[in-house]
Structure formats: C-alpha cells, structure tokens
Design a protein around this motif. Sequence first.
Motif, mmCIF file in Angstrom:
data_model
loop_
_atom_site.group_PDB
_atom_site.id
_atom_site.type_symbol
_atom_site.label_atom_id
_atom_site.label_comp_id
_atom_site.label_asym_id
_atom_site.label_seq_id
_atom_site.Cartn_x
_atom_site.Cartn_y
_atom_site.Cartn_z
ATOM 1 N N TYR A 195 0.842 -1.200 0.000
ATOM 2 C CA TYR A 195 0.000 0.000 0.000
ATOM 3 C C TYR A 195 0.871 1.242 0.000
ATOM 4 O O TYR A 195 2.060 1.191 0.342
ATOM 5 C CB TYR A 195 -0.990 -0.002 1.164
ATOM 6 C CG TYR A 195 -0.423 0.233 2.551
ATOM 7 C CD1 TYR A 195 -0.521 1.479 3.166
ATOM 8 C CD2 TYR A 195 0.191 -0.803 3.261
ATOM 9 C CE1 TYR A 195 -0.020 1.691 4.443
ATOM 10 C CE2 TYR A 195 0.687 -0.600 4.533
ATOM 11 C CZ TYR A 195 0.589 0.648 5.125
ATOM 12 O OH TYR A 195 1.092 0.853 6.392
ATOM 13 N N GLU A 225 -9.621 -4.438 0.370
ATOM 14 C CA GLU A 225 -10.591 -3.409 0.773
ATOM 15 C C GLU A 225 -10.418 -3.014 2.231
ATOM 16 O O GLU A 225 -10.575 -1.840 2.580
ATOM 17 C CB GLU A 225 -12.008 -3.892 0.499
ATOM 18 C CG GLU A 225 -12.335 -3.936 -0.988
ATOM 19 C CD GLU A 225 -13.725 -4.473 -1.307
ATOM 20 O OE1 GLU A 225 -14.387 -5.035 -0.404
ATOM 21 O OE2 GLU A 225 -14.149 -4.322 -2.468
ATOM 22 N N GLN A 270 -7.363 -0.830 2.601
ATOM 23 C CA GLN A 270 -7.741 0.481 2.052
ATOM 24 C C GLN A 270 -8.572 1.269 3.070
ATOM 25 O O GLN A 270 -8.300 2.442 3.328
ATOM 26 C CB GLN A 270 -8.535 0.297 0.751
ATOM 27 C CG GLN A 270 -9.017 1.588 0.128
ATOM 28 C CD GLN A 270 -7.894 2.380 -0.495
ATOM 29 O OE1 GLN A 270 -7.149 1.848 -1.292
ATOM 30 N NE2 GLN A 270 -7.769 3.638 -0.137
ATOM 31 N N GLU A 305 -6.676 4.339 4.634
ATOM 32 C CA GLU A 305 -7.006 5.410 3.696
ATOM 33 C C GLU A 305 -5.859 5.636 2.715
ATOM 34 O O GLU A 305 -5.531 6.765 2.343
ATOM 35 C CB GLU A 305 -7.382 6.693 4.434
ATOM 36 C CG GLU A 305 -8.592 6.522 5.322
ATOM 37 C CD GLU A 305 -8.901 7.728 6.193
ATOM 38 O OE1 GLU A 305 -8.137 8.732 6.154
ATOM 39 O OE2 GLU A 305 -9.910 7.674 6.903
ATOM 40 N N VAL A 310 -3.823 0.137 -2.881
ATOM 41 C CA VAL A 310 -3.508 -1.130 -2.219
ATOM 42 C C VAL A 310 -3.415 -2.202 -3.289
ATOM 43 O O VAL A 310 -4.226 -2.231 -4.229
ATOM 44 C CB VAL A 310 -4.607 -1.526 -1.201
ATOM 45 C CG1 VAL A 310 -4.339 -2.906 -0.604
ATOM 46 C CG2 VAL A 310 -4.741 -0.484 -0.107
ATOM 47 N N LEU A 360 -6.318 -1.738 -5.969
ATOM 48 C CA LEU A 360 -7.212 -0.615 -5.677
ATOM 49 C C LEU A 360 -6.456 0.704 -5.805
ATOM 50 O O LEU A 360 -5.245 0.761 -5.577
ATOM 51 C CB LEU A 360 -7.788 -0.739 -4.267
ATOM 52 C CG LEU A 360 -8.521 -2.039 -3.920
ATOM 53 C CD1 LEU A 360 -8.947 -2.019 -2.454
ATOM 54 C CD2 LEU A 360 -9.711 -2.254 -4.833
ATOM 55 N N GLY A 361 -7.172 1.753 -6.108
ATOM 56 C CA GLY A 361 -6.572 3.097 -6.177
ATOM 57 C C GLY A 361 -5.463 3.154 -7.207
ATOM 58 O O GLY A 361 -5.611 2.655 -8.323
#
Length: 179
Positions: free
Chosen positions: A86, A121, A124, A128, A132, A161-162
């Motif tokens: 992350y 998730e 994440q 925040e 990830v 993610l992101g």
Amino acid sequence: MKEQYANIIRAIGEDLNRPGLQDTPKRAAKAMKFLTQGYQQSIDEVVNGALFPSDSSEMIIVKDIELYSMCEHHMLPFIGKAHVGYIPTGKVVGLSKIARIVDMFARRLQIQEQLTVQIAETIQDVTEAAGVGVIIEAKHMCMMMRGVEKQNSSMKTSSMLGCFREDAATRTEFLSLIR
C-alpha cells in the motif's frame, strides 16, 4: 459440534470406540473452532488502534504472509501466501496488523477470490491509502485430494485498488518487488 463430528465418523463406517478415535470428535470440534476463528474477530479488535502518523508516501510491502484457509465449497484447506502493498497518505498500520488482517479473513470458510478482495478493501479502509495491492498464491486441497487430483496446480489472485489499479507504473513496481 462434537456430536456432529461423531455422527460423521459413524456415517463413514468407523467405530468411535476404537482407541484412536475415542477423542476425535472433541479434537475435531476444537480444530474447527480454531480454523474458523475469524468469525469471532472484528477489524477494530485486530487493528487495535495501531495506526501511526507518517510522512511516508512510498510503497510499503509485506510479502510471503503464510495463510491457511478452508474452501467454502468442500471445507478442505487451501494453503499459500499473501503479498500486500500500500501507499500511505499520512498514516501507516502496524506491521503485524497486516498479517493479522490476512489471518482474520483466511480463518473463515472462503474462496480465494473473495479473500483477496476482502484483504485489499480492509487495508484500504483502515489506512485510507492512495492504493492497495494484494496477491495471493495458494494450493487447494479440493483440487489436489479429490476431483481432478492435480498435485502441482496453484491459483493466483489479485486485487488492485486506487493507484495500484489506475497507474501501470505503481502496479509494475509492486509486482517486481514481490518477485
């Protein structure tokens, strides 16, 4: 649960009075409670406030986190490792908490695809993070011990993610660092 295991043992044709099986229902119930202890845990208990301010905005990776889970279709184990990365945005989570998050979700009846997404998730949500990445590699006893009986098969799943999903360079860096 102990009585249900006794019923299963009887149903397969075994004798519960045989010395090796006399305490098996009790041991099997205790083992099952341990193997599914993730149902008794919450993310707040697992993280336990271990979020720390940080100026770091560079990728953090914890790789080769051993995991043991049970497939929800056959209740047979799958065994492997998770790689979690992350990019923090002002706070980091305690290192051991990443492994504990993996364990919390792995210690439930699962499919690997969902396990991967749940871990990503949750990391994440907790951190925040800007992004990830989670990759899980596992061997499934339901493929090895029954059905097609393929001993050397393994499964890899990923959840990005992101910025791990949106930025190819970030994704590539993560993938190269976990090799």
